[in-house]
Design a protein around this motif. Sequence first.
Motif, PDB file in Angstrom:
ATOM      1  N   VAL A 170      47.828  40.049  46.415  1.00  0.00           N
ATOM      2  CA  VAL A 170      47.304  38.757  45.938  1.00  0.00           C
ATOM      3  C   VAL A 170      46.257  38.948  44.850  1.00  0.00           C
ATOM      4  O   VAL A 170      46.166  38.151  43.914  1.00  0.00           O
ATOM      5  CB  VAL A 170      46.776  37.834  47.064  1.00  0.00           C
ATOM      6  CG1 VAL A 170      47.876  37.465  48.039  1.00  0.00           C
ATOM      7  CG2 VAL A 170      45.585  38.406  47.781  1.00  0.00           C
ATOM      8  N   LEU A 171      45.463  40.011  44.947  1.00  0.00           N
ATOM      9  CA  LEU A 171      44.463  40.257  43.899  1.00  0.00           C
ATOM     10  C   LEU A 171      45.144  40.601  42.578  1.00  0.00           C
ATOM     11  O   LEU A 171      44.735  40.133  41.515  1.00  0.00           O
ATOM     12  CB  LEU A 171      43.514  41.384  44.311  1.00  0.00           C
ATOM     13  CG  LEU A 171      42.497  41.025  45.409  1.00  0.00           C
ATOM     14  CD1 LEU A 171      41.761  42.271  45.878  1.00  0.00           C
ATOM     15  CD2 LEU A 171      41.502  39.977  44.918  1.00  0.00           C
ATOM     16  N   HIS A 174      47.100  37.259  41.427  1.00  0.00           N
ATOM     17  CA  HIS A 174      46.441  35.959  41.273  1.00  0.00           C
ATOM     18  C   HIS A 174      44.976  36.011  40.876  1.00  0.00           C
ATOM     19  O   HIS A 174      44.391  34.967  40.614  1.00  0.00           O
ATOM     20  CB  HIS A 174      46.582  35.160  42.569  1.00  0.00           C
ATOM     21  CG  HIS A 174      48.005  34.933  42.975  1.00  0.00           C
ATOM     22  ND1 HIS A 174      48.828  34.061  42.293  1.00  0.00           N
ATOM     23  CD2 HIS A 174      48.762  35.490  43.943  1.00  0.00           C
ATOM     24  CE1 HIS A 174      50.031  34.079  42.856  1.00  0.00           C
ATOM     25  NE2 HIS A 174      50.019  34.938  43.856  1.00  0.00           N
ATOM     26  N   SER A 175      44.340  37.188  40.875  1.00  0.00           N
ATOM     27  CA  SER A 175      42.912  37.219  40.525  1.00  0.00           C
ATOM     28  C   SER A 175      42.732  37.743  39.113  1.00  0.00           C
ATOM     29  O   SER A 175      43.673  38.191  38.456  1.00  0.00           O
ATOM     30  CB  SER A 175      42.129  38.093  41.505  1.00  0.00           C
ATOM     31  OG  SER A 175      42.174  39.450  41.097  1.00  0.00           O
ATOM     32  N   ILE A 176      41.486  37.713  38.675  1.00  0.00           N
ATOM     33  CA  ILE A 176      41.124  38.211  37.355  1.00  0.00           C
ATOM     34  C   ILE A 176      41.461  39.696  37.210  1.00  0.00           C
ATOM     35  O   ILE A 176      41.655  40.185  36.089  1.00  0.00           O
ATOM     36  CB  ILE A 176      39.617  37.941  37.131  1.00  0.00           C
ATOM     37  CG1 ILE A 176      39.286  37.929  35.653  1.00  0.00           C
ATOM     38  CG2 ILE A 176      38.753  38.904  37.901  1.00  0.00           C
ATOM     39  CD1 ILE A 176      37.960  37.283  35.361  1.00  0.00           C
ATOM     40  N   LEU A 177      41.573  40.424  38.330  1.00  0.00           N
ATOM     41  CA  LEU A 177      41.885  41.857  38.260  1.00  0.00           C
ATOM     42  C   LEU A 177      43.282  42.087  37.700  1.00  0.00           C
ATOM     43  O   LEU A 177      43.533  43.062  36.999  1.00  0.00           O
ATOM     44  CB  LEU A 177      41.763  42.517  39.635  1.00  0.00           C
ATOM     45  CG  LEU A 177      40.394  42.409  40.298  1.00  0.00           C
ATOM     46  CD1 LEU A 177      40.362  43.221  41.591  1.00  0.00           C
ATOM     47  CD2 LEU A 177      39.287  42.879  39.363  1.00  0.00           C
ATOM     48  N   LEU A 208      35.475  45.710  44.010  1.00  0.00           N
ATOM     49  CA  LEU A 208      36.574  44.970  43.367  1.00  0.00           C
ATOM     50  C   LEU A 208      36.151  44.523  41.970  1.00  0.00           C
ATOM     51  O   LEU A 208      36.881  44.718  40.997  1.00  0.00           O
ATOM     52  CB  LEU A 208      36.966  43.746  44.208  1.00  0.00           C
ATOM     53  CG  LEU A 208      37.702  44.034  45.511  1.00  0.00           C
ATOM     54  CD1 LEU A 208      37.956  42.730  46.257  1.00  0.00           C
ATOM     55  CD2 LEU A 208      39.014  44.777  45.269  1.00  0.00           C
ATOM     56  N   PHE A 209      34.965  43.924  41.867  1.00  0.00           N
ATOM     57  CA  PHE A 209      34.531  43.473  40.546  1.00  0.00           C
ATOM     58  C   PHE A 209      34.340  44.658  39.602  1.00  0.00           C
ATOM     59  O   PHE A 209      34.594  44.547  38.395  1.00  0.00           O
ATOM     60  CB  PHE A 209      33.240  42.646  40.635  1.00  0.00           C
ATOM     61  CG  PHE A 209      32.905  41.984  39.323  1.00  0.00           C
ATOM     62  CD1 PHE A 209      33.580  40.836  38.929  1.00  0.00           C
ATOM     63  CD2 PHE A 209      31.968  42.533  38.460  1.00  0.00           C
ATOM     64  CE1 PHE A 209      33.307  40.244  37.702  1.00  0.00           C
ATOM     65  CE2 PHE A 209      31.681  41.939  37.236  1.00  0.00           C
ATOM     66  CZ  PHE A 209      32.356  40.796  36.849  1.00  0.00           C
ATOM     67  N   ARG A 212      37.186  45.429  37.365  1.00  0.00           N
ATOM     68  CA  ARG A 212      37.227  44.657  36.125  1.00  0.00           C
ATOM     69  C   ARG A 212      36.225  45.183  35.100  1.00  0.00           C
ATOM     70  O   ARG A 212      36.551  45.322  33.921  1.00  0.00           O
ATOM     71  CB  ARG A 212      36.929  43.183  36.420  1.00  0.00           C
ATOM     72  CG  ARG A 212      36.724  42.351  35.170  1.00  0.00           C
ATOM     73  CD  ARG A 212      36.798  40.883  35.446  1.00  0.00           C
ATOM     74  NE  ARG A 212      36.406  40.104  34.292  1.00  0.00           N
ATOM     75  CZ  ARG A 212      37.182  39.859  33.240  1.00  0.00           C
ATOM     76  NH1 ARG A 212      38.400  40.356  33.206  1.00  0.00           N
ATOM     77  NH2 ARG A 212      36.746  39.141  32.227  1.00  0.00           N
TER      78      ARG A 212
END
Lengths: 298, 298
Positions: A170-171, A174-177, A208-209, A212
């Motif tokens: 999902v990351l 669907h995430s900024i990653l 996680l951040f 990025r």
Amino acid sequence: MIGIDWGTTAFRAYRLDDRGEVLDGIDRAAGILTIPPGGFPAALQEAIGPWLAAGETRILLCGMVGSRQGWVEAPYLPCPAGPAAIAAAVVRLDFAGVDCVLVPGLTARDAGGVPDVMRGEETKLVGLLAELGQAAALVCLPGTHSKWARLEAGRIAGFATQMTGETRAVLLQHSILGRLAEPGPGDEAAFLRGVARAGEAGGLLHHLFGTRALGLMGELPASGTDSYLSGLLIGHELQAVLAEGVPTGPIHLAGSETLARAYALAFTAQGLSFTRHADDIVARGLARIAETVAWSPA
Amino acid sequence: MIGIDWGTTAFRAYRLDDRGEVLDGIDRAAGILTIPPGGFPAALQEAIGPWLAAGETRILLCGMVGSRQGWVEAPYLPCPAGPAAIAAAVVRLDFAGVDCVLVPGLTARDAGGVPDVMRGEETKLVGLLAELGQAAALVCLPGTHSKWARLEAGRIAGFATQMTGETRAVLLQHSILGRLAEPGPGDEAAFLRGVARAGEAGGLLHHLFGTRALGLMGELPASGTDSYLSGLLIGHELQAVLAEGVPTGPIHLAGSETLARAYALAFTAQGLSFTRHADDIVARGLARIAETVAWSPA
């Protein structure tokens, strides 16, 4: 007999002889999510009709087919549970006039009293028990929801799930990653950087951040983002397991080739010994459970 | 002067007098993601045209408008950095013949040497510095990407991002956890259960799956899943911060009403003291930076 592992996304059936050897197999992307309501009997008939016509009269099913979204909801059996207790708790299905039963899932509670559940993996663990006997063992079954189980005295003593694979998916999707990630071949160096990072301070949500920020600062190639993220999440899974105590023996690892390879890399990086097992231990588990099921008299 | 916080999803503009007091404001859901390529000057002209017509000639912008996806990419200034260093690093924009400049973002590295970045929050922190002076302070700016910053000697000494809000959103919208969740009013008891759970063994990835298992076993109502998950993630964010050392003073908290309330609940549950600040500290930060920007001679 016929043994079936019917999961969320896959349908795997085995025709087994009296010693549990696989005579024939079916492997289809026909998981329970592809079956319309009430469609389970017809789908099963279509898949294994030839084996039934050849005289098979006993069917044992395991996996998500026994969930609320499946054919019939089977209860969860509490741990510790061994092959005999599992065989005694099967649920009977009405199918084609043959003897058709469903393996229950298992449940366990962790130190905090929070419940955990599995469906399908209990049968793989029984397959491993057939191999490992009475010895105490720590088992890792990586996947969308990775299962870590403790085997003791021929039973499944307890287990804990880590939502590693689904969180990664999902990351990435669907995430900024995912915006920074580019498809690339598995990048082993990036994977191992992620595994090592998991051992540092800051927590998973900070790490996680950082994935990025590393990309923004040009310190992680876009083609390595996916591998780094995998390493980070598997590394955190491993940190959580190690926090409960360093395993005294090898970790018994069974999963798909890609996942088992990734976990093996992470174990090696952490100095942990492990033993790999074939991914088809589920057929052995089905055969083992079938030995003690109270089948109807033929 | 005109101060603008132009973020990913929101556009907030302030007309400020010489003492930094807000004379007028604009708040629109016109974040940078809604602006077509090359469309920034026109969008800004449309939004603040009346203020320009009234004679304003100085504009200071901060936020994601200075990112790669924004108007012009401004560099990241390394921490520690104070208002003067930030003001000295502004980037000039060609806009409507007026004096228009962009606040740089900040970057920092954690103990593991991994970079971190912020854009927009540095201006909020400058706003807090105007209030807190030279005192050492720990600041929490909750959000999609929560920022924890240390203020020292009138400067932003360092910071760390926690990807809490976005992780919650993607898990709720796209993972199996969302399938169990039903919309409901904020469930404070479920939220606090999640915060407490974060302090237990097992790791975040295990705790996430536990959210599902609790639901399956009927031990967490569907209407409480969202709140429990929020508590779990904010709790893990807090555990990671506490692992670096328990704060010696109050945590300075500034964010939207909903988020600040949730974080305040979590702080109280963990016995941490805190001070809430208005969410509009960004206007104060813009005014403070503007004081030392080398504006063109009028």
